[in-house]
Design an enzyme around this catalytic site. Structure first.
Site, PDB file in Angstrom:
ATOM      1  N   TYR A  66      -2.385  -1.630  10.381  1.00  7.88           N
ATOM      2  CA  TYR A  66      -2.526  -1.831   8.930  1.00  7.88           C
ATOM      3  C   TYR A  66      -1.322  -1.227   8.195  1.00  7.88           C
ATOM      4  O   TYR A  66      -0.679  -1.904   7.387  1.00  7.88           O
ATOM      5  CB  TYR A  66      -3.826  -1.198   8.431  1.00  7.88           C
ATOM      6  N   SER A  86       0.845  -1.203   0.000  1.00  7.56           N
ATOM      7  CA  SER A  86       0.000   0.000   0.000  1.00  7.56           C
ATOM      8  C   SER A  86       0.873   1.244   0.000  1.00  7.56           C
ATOM      9  O   SER A  86       1.989   1.223   0.547  1.00  7.56           O
ATOM     10  CB  SER A  86      -0.858   0.004   1.275  1.00  7.56           C
TER      11      SER A  86
HETATM   12  N1  LIG Z   1      -8.490  -0.257  -1.785  1.00 13.85           N
HETATM   13  C1  LIG Z   1      -7.467   0.454  -1.346  1.00 13.85           C
HETATM   14  O1  LIG Z   1      -7.568   1.667  -1.166  1.00 13.85           O
HETATM   15  C2  LIG Z   1      -6.161  -0.224  -1.075  1.00 13.85           C
HETATM   16  C3  LIG Z   1      -5.031   0.575  -0.958  1.00 13.85           C
HETATM   17  C4  LIG Z   1      -3.816  -0.027  -0.701  1.00 13.85           C
HETATM   18  C5  LIG Z   1      -3.740  -1.397  -0.569  1.00 13.85           C
HETATM   19  N2  LIG Z   1      -4.856  -2.160  -0.676  1.00 13.85           N
HETATM   20  C6  LIG Z   1      -4.723  -3.610  -0.504  1.00 13.85           C
HETATM   21  O2  LIG Z   1      -5.332  -4.278  -1.582  1.00 13.85           O
HETATM   22  C7  LIG Z   1      -5.701  -5.589  -1.151  1.00 13.85           C
HETATM   23  C8  LIG Z   1      -7.129  -5.867  -1.596  1.00 13.85           C
HETATM   24  O3  LIG Z   1      -7.993  -4.989  -0.902  1.00 13.85           O
HETATM   25  P1  LIG Z   1      -9.269  -4.330  -1.595  1.00 13.85           P
HETATM   26  O4  LIG Z   1      -9.073  -2.865  -1.507  1.00 13.85           O
HETATM   27  O5  LIG Z   1      -9.515  -4.956  -2.880  1.00 13.85           O
HETATM   28  O6  LIG Z   1     -10.414  -4.662  -0.531  1.00 13.85           O
HETATM   29  P2  LIG Z   1     -11.491  -5.834  -0.434  1.00 13.85           P
HETATM   30  O7  LIG Z   1     -12.422  -5.752  -1.585  1.00 13.85           O
HETATM   31  O8  LIG Z   1     -12.025  -5.779   0.949  1.00 13.85           O
HETATM   32  O9  LIG Z   1     -10.625  -7.154  -0.636  1.00 13.85           O
HETATM   33  C9  LIG Z   1     -10.023  -7.835   0.417  1.00 13.85           C
HETATM   34  C10 LIG Z   1      -9.922  -9.292   0.007  1.00 13.85           C
HETATM   35  O10 LIG Z   1      -9.205 -10.008   1.026  1.00 13.85           O
HETATM   36  C11 LIG Z   1      -9.929 -11.178   1.329  1.00 13.85           C
HETATM   37  N3  LIG Z   1      -9.713 -11.566   2.713  1.00 13.85           N
HETATM   38  C12 LIG Z   1      -9.789 -10.800   3.834  1.00 13.85           C
HETATM   39  N4  LIG Z   1      -9.600 -11.546   4.939  1.00 13.85           N
HETATM   40  C13 LIG Z   1      -9.399 -12.822   4.503  1.00 13.85           C
HETATM   41  C14 LIG Z   1      -9.178 -14.053   5.149  1.00 13.85           C
HETATM   42  N5  LIG Z   1      -9.100 -14.164   6.502  1.00 13.85           N
HETATM   43  N6  LIG Z   1      -9.028 -15.161   4.396  1.00 13.85           N
HETATM   44  C15 LIG Z   1      -9.083 -15.097   3.049  1.00 13.85           C
HETATM   45  N7  LIG Z   1      -9.298 -13.950   2.362  1.00 13.85           N
HETATM   46  C16 LIG Z   1      -9.465 -12.829   3.090  1.00 13.85           C
HETATM   47  C17 LIG Z   1     -11.397 -10.837   1.079  1.00 13.85           C
HETATM   48  O11 LIG Z   1     -12.125 -12.005   0.767  1.00 13.85           O
HETATM   49  P3  LIG Z   1     -13.202 -12.691   1.736  1.00 13.85           P
HETATM   50  O12 LIG Z   1     -13.856 -11.629   2.539  1.00 13.85           O
HETATM   51  O13 LIG Z   1     -14.118 -13.412   0.784  1.00 13.85           O
HETATM   52  O14 LIG Z   1     -12.408 -13.647   2.559  1.00 13.85           O
HETATM   53  C18 LIG Z   1     -11.290  -9.942  -0.157  1.00 13.85           C
HETATM   54  O15 LIG Z   1     -11.290 -10.719  -1.327  1.00 13.85           O
HETATM   55  C19 LIG Z   1      -5.505  -5.640   0.357  1.00 13.85           C
HETATM   56  O16 LIG Z   1      -4.280  -6.277   0.648  1.00 13.85           O
HETATM   57  C20 LIG Z   1      -5.418  -4.165   0.719  1.00 13.85           C
HETATM   58  O17 LIG Z   1      -4.685  -3.958   1.889  1.00 13.85           O
HETATM   59  C21 LIG Z   1      -6.066  -1.605  -0.943  1.00 13.85           C
END
Ligand SMILES: NC(=O)c1ccc[n+]([C@@H]2O[C@H](COP(=O)([O-])OP(=O)(O)OC[C@H]3O[C@@H](n4cnc5c(N)ncnc54)[C@H](OP(=O)(O)O)[C@@H]3O)[C@@H](O)[C@H]2O)c1
Length: 251
Positions: A152, A139
Site C-alpha cells: 500500500y 497518502s
Molecule cells: N482514510 C485514510 O486514512 C487515507 C489516508 C491516505 C490516503 N487515503 C486514500 O484515500 C482514498 C479513498 O479511501 P478512503 O479512506 O475514503 O476509504 P474507503 O471509504 O474505503 O474508499 C475507498 C473507495 O475505493 C473504491 N474502490 C476500492 N476498490 C475498488 C475497485 N476494485 N473498483 C472500484 N472502486 C473501488 C471503494 O468503492 P467500492 O467498494 O464501492 O468499489 C470506495 O469508494 C484511497 O485511495 C486511499 O488510499 C486514505
C-alpha cells in the site's frame, strides 16, 4: 481551479473521502459522477443527491475500465475533472513462511494500474477542454511508510513519482495535475474501527480543508496538503524522518 461549473468524475466515490468530495462539489453546483463497485451505495447516494450520477465500475477489470471510459466520453463530453481516488489498503506479513501475493496484486492493480489506465483513457477528452484537472489521491504514507502495509505505502509512493512526471509532460496542455495527500482520516479504508479512531482526522474537517485549498489555488507545487499531513510530507526536509519512521515502526 474553479470550484463551480465543472463536470467531475470521482472513482472511489461510494464512501469515505471520495463520497465526501463528491457531495462537496455537488453542493457547489458541479455535475458529479461517482463510480464504485457497490451498486447499493450508488443507488443510495444518487437518491440522497438528486442529479448526481452513479456508475458501477470495478477498476480491477481492464475491460470494464475501457468500456467505462468510452461511455463516459459519450455521455459527458464536457468532462473536465478526473479524481482518481479508488484505493485499497491491506496488511501484509512479509516475514511469513508462505507469502500470499494476491493482496499485493490487488493493491497494485487498484491503486496504480487502474489510475494509469483511466488517466490514459480520459486524457484525450480532458485535453480538449479549456481548463481541466486531474486529481489523484496518494497518502502521507508515501513519504513515511508503515511496515505492516508495505505494498500500500509503496503504491502511493509510485503514484507520487508518476504524478510529478505527468505534471511536467502536461505543462503544454490545459490539464493541471494535482496530488491529494491525505493524512490518516476517519474512513473505513482499513476497517470499521478507522471511522471512529480518535487518532484519525475527522472526514468532514479533512474535506473542508481540502476544498479551501483547492479554492485558494494555494498549492503551487500541485500538492494538496492539509496541515495534519505536512509533518510526514516534509519529514526528510525537516530532519525528523528517522523519528517519524521509528514512531510508526519501532526501533
Ligand atoms: N482514510 C485514510 O486514512 C487515507 C489516508 C491516505 C490516503 N487515503 C486514500 O484515500 C482514498 C479513498 O479511501 P478512503 O479512506 O475514503 O476509504 P474507503 O471509504 O474505503 O474508499 C475507498 C473507495 O475505493 C473504491 N474502490 C476500492 N476498490 C475498488 C475497485 N476494485 N473498483 C472500484 N472502486 C473501488 C471503494 O468503492 P467500492 O467498494 O464501492 O468499489 C470506495 O469508494 C484511497 O485511495 C486511499 O488510499 C486514505
Amino acid at each position: 481551479m474553479n470550484l463551480t461549473g465543472n463536470t467531475i468524475l470521482i472513482t472511489g466515490g461510494t464512501s469515505g473521502i471520495g463520497l465526501a468530495l463528491a457531495e462537496a462539489f455537488f453542493q457547489l453546483g458541479n455535475k458529479v459522477i461517482v463510480a464504485g463497485r457497490r451498486q447499493s451505495l450508488l443507488d443510495k447516494i444518487t437518491a440522497a443527491n438528486p442529479g448526481m450520477h452513479g456508475k458501477q465500475l470495478d477498476v480491477q477489470d481492464p475491460y470494464a475500465l475501457d468500456e467505462f471510459a468510452a461511455n463516459i466520453q459519450k455521455e459527458f463530453p464536457e468532462l473536465n475533472i478526473l479524481i482518481s481516488n479508488a484505493g485499497v489498503s491491506r496488511q501484509e506479513d512479509l516475514a511469513a513462511d508462505h507469502i500470499d501475493l494476491s493482496d499485493a496484486r490487488s493493491i497494485i492493480q487498484t491503486n496504480i494500474v487502474s489510475t494509469l489506465h483511466l488517466t490514459a483513457a480520459l486524457l484525450p477528452i480532458l485535453k480538449r477542454q479549456p481548463d481541466a484537472t486531474i486529481i489523484t489521491t496518494t497518502s502521507g504514507l508515501a513519504f513515511v511508510p508503515r511496515n505492516n502495509f508495505p505494498t500500500y505505502c509503496a503504491s502511493k509512493a509510485f503514484l507520487h513519482s508518476w504524478l510529478q512526471s505527468l505534471r511536467v509532460q502536461l505543462r503544454p496542455t490545459s490539464v493541471e495535475v494535482l496530488e491529494l495527500i491525505p493524512p490518516y482520516v476517519q474512513t473505513e479504508l482499513s476497517g470499521p474501527h478507522q471511522a471512529t479512531d480518535p487518532r484519525a482526522m475527522p472526514l468532514a474537517d479533512y474535506v473542508a480543508e481540502v476544498m479551501q485549498l483547492l479554492g485558494d489555488g494555494s498549492s503551487p507545487s500541485g500538492e494538496i496538503l492539509v496541515e495534519r499531513v505536512k509533518g510526514e510530507r516534509w519529514a526528510e526536509r525537516n530532519g525528523d524522518y528517522e523519528q517519524r519512521f521509528i514512531a510508526f515502526n519501532g526501533e
